[in-house]
Design a protein around this motif. Structure first.
Motif, PDB file in Angstrom:
ATOM      1  N   LEU A   5      45.818  29.784  35.376  1.00  0.00           N
ATOM      2  CA  LEU A   5      45.749  30.456  34.096  1.00  0.00           C
ATOM      3  C   LEU A   5      45.138  31.774  34.801  1.00  0.00           C
ATOM      4  O   LEU A   5      45.075  31.905  36.645  1.00  0.00           O
ATOM      5  CB  LEU A   5      44.331  30.437  33.673  1.00  0.00           C
ATOM      6  N   ARG A   6      46.527  33.152  34.235  1.00  0.00           N
ATOM      7  CA  ARG A   6      46.217  34.736  36.040  1.00  0.00           C
ATOM      8  C   ARG A   6      44.833  35.360  35.550  1.00  0.00           C
ATOM      9  O   ARG A   6      43.806  35.478  34.076  1.00  0.00           O
ATOM     10  CB  ARG A   6      47.154  35.523  35.202  1.00  0.00           C
ATOM     11  N   LEU A   7      44.171  35.624  35.800  1.00  0.00           N
ATOM     12  CA  LEU A   7      42.731  36.428  35.508  1.00  0.00           C
ATOM     13  C   LEU A   7      42.556  38.200  36.234  1.00  0.00           C
ATOM     14  O   LEU A   7      42.972  38.375  36.974  1.00  0.00           O
ATOM     15  CB  LEU A   7      41.548  35.821  36.561  1.00  0.00           C
ATOM     16  N   ALA A   8      42.745  38.985  35.366  1.00  0.00           N
ATOM     17  CA  ALA A   8      42.512  40.463  35.883  1.00  0.00           C
ATOM     18  C   ALA A   8      40.194  40.655  35.605  1.00  0.00           C
ATOM     19  O   ALA A   8      39.980  40.030  34.791  1.00  0.00           O
ATOM     20  CB  ALA A   8      42.725  41.213  35.076  1.00  0.00           C
ATOM     21  N   LEU A   9      40.164  41.596  36.684  1.00  0.00           N
ATOM     22  CA  LEU A   9      38.649  41.495  36.464  1.00  0.00           C
ATOM     23  C   LEU A   9      38.436  42.922  36.638  1.00  0.00           C
ATOM     24  O   LEU A   9      39.533  43.888  37.573  1.00  0.00           O
ATOM     25  CB  LEU A   9      37.706  40.763  38.173  1.00  0.00           C
ATOM     26  N   VAL A  10      37.469  43.893  35.606  1.00  0.00           N
ATOM     27  CA  VAL A  10      37.886  45.337  35.970  1.00  0.00           C
ATOM     28  C   VAL A  10      36.057  45.842  35.979  1.00  0.00           C
ATOM     29  O   VAL A  10      35.457  45.341  35.183  1.00  0.00           O
ATOM     30  CB  VAL A  10      38.176  46.134  34.339  1.00  0.00           C
ATOM     31  N   THR A  11      35.856  46.539  36.571  1.00  0.00           N
ATOM     32  CA  THR A  11      34.134  46.710  37.487  1.00  0.00           C
ATOM     33  C   THR A  11      33.592  47.703  36.807  1.00  0.00           C
ATOM     34  O   THR A  11      32.600  47.942  36.578  1.00  0.00           O
ATOM     35  CB  THR A  11      34.211  46.632  38.894  1.00  0.00           C
ATOM     36  N   ARG A  12      34.152  48.599  35.979  1.00  0.00           N
ATOM     37  CA  ARG A  12      34.101  49.650  35.008  1.00  0.00           C
ATOM     38  C   ARG A  12      34.270  49.007  33.600  1.00  0.00           C
ATOM     39  O   ARG A  12      35.158  49.614  33.521  1.00  0.00           O
ATOM     40  CB  ARG A  12      33.962  50.512  35.930  1.00  0.00           C
TER      41      ARG A  12
END
Length: 161
Positions: A5-12
């Motif tokens: 599974l690919r993963l993206a993280l957004v910090t705001r």
């Protein structure tokens, strides 16, 4: 662990451009999107999207390390990092300038650096960072496209691996 599974993280994620970035990623990204901001997660879920919430304070190394441990165990690391957490004091804010500068640097520089330092070493060095007020970190498949797009419009310092 969901290594495939690919993963993206957004910090705001709570408002404005940040919220629009998250909405678009939820609609177009083929993988999981992890974000902070429970109200934003609930709003996007009400729209039929599937973001995942995780607590993150970019000024707290322990908070970043807890997130790192979660991401490593569940996903093996990150594919996309939109590190756009930051603050700006409003014009005319009565807070003394030296306090504004200290708080702004703590969040916008040191917090950004801490997130990158802790989260981007989880996978082999196929990531790179480009600073444009925010730090966008992508897997190497996006490297040449972004290098072309941004080299013409802004000076880059250092080497892009």
């Amino acid at each position: 662990m969901s290594l495939a599974l690919r993963l993206a993280l957004v910090t705001r994620t709570n408002k404005g451009i940040s919220f629009a970035i998250v909405r678009n990623l939820c609609q177009q990204f083929s993988g999981d999107l992890v974000m902070r901001g429970q109200a934003a997660v609930q709003q996007l879920q009400a729209e039929g999207l599937s973001p995942r919430f995780h607590l993150l304070d970019t000024n707290d190394l322990q908070s970043i390390q807890v997130l790192q441990d979660f991401l490593r165990k569940k996903y093996g690391g990150l594919d996309v990092l939109v590190n756009n957490a930051g603050i700006a004091f409003k014009h005319g804010d009565p807070t003394p300038l030296h306090i504004q500068a200290e708080v702004t640097m703590k969040t916008n520089f040191f917090g950004t650096r801490a997130v990158c330092t802790e989260l981007l070493h989880q996978r082999p060095l196929t990531h790179w960072s480009l600073t444009t007020g925010s730090v966008l970190s992508f897997k190497s498949s996006f490297k040449s496209l972004l290098r072309e797009a941004f080299t013409d419009c802004m000076p880059l310092t250092g080497e892009i691996p």
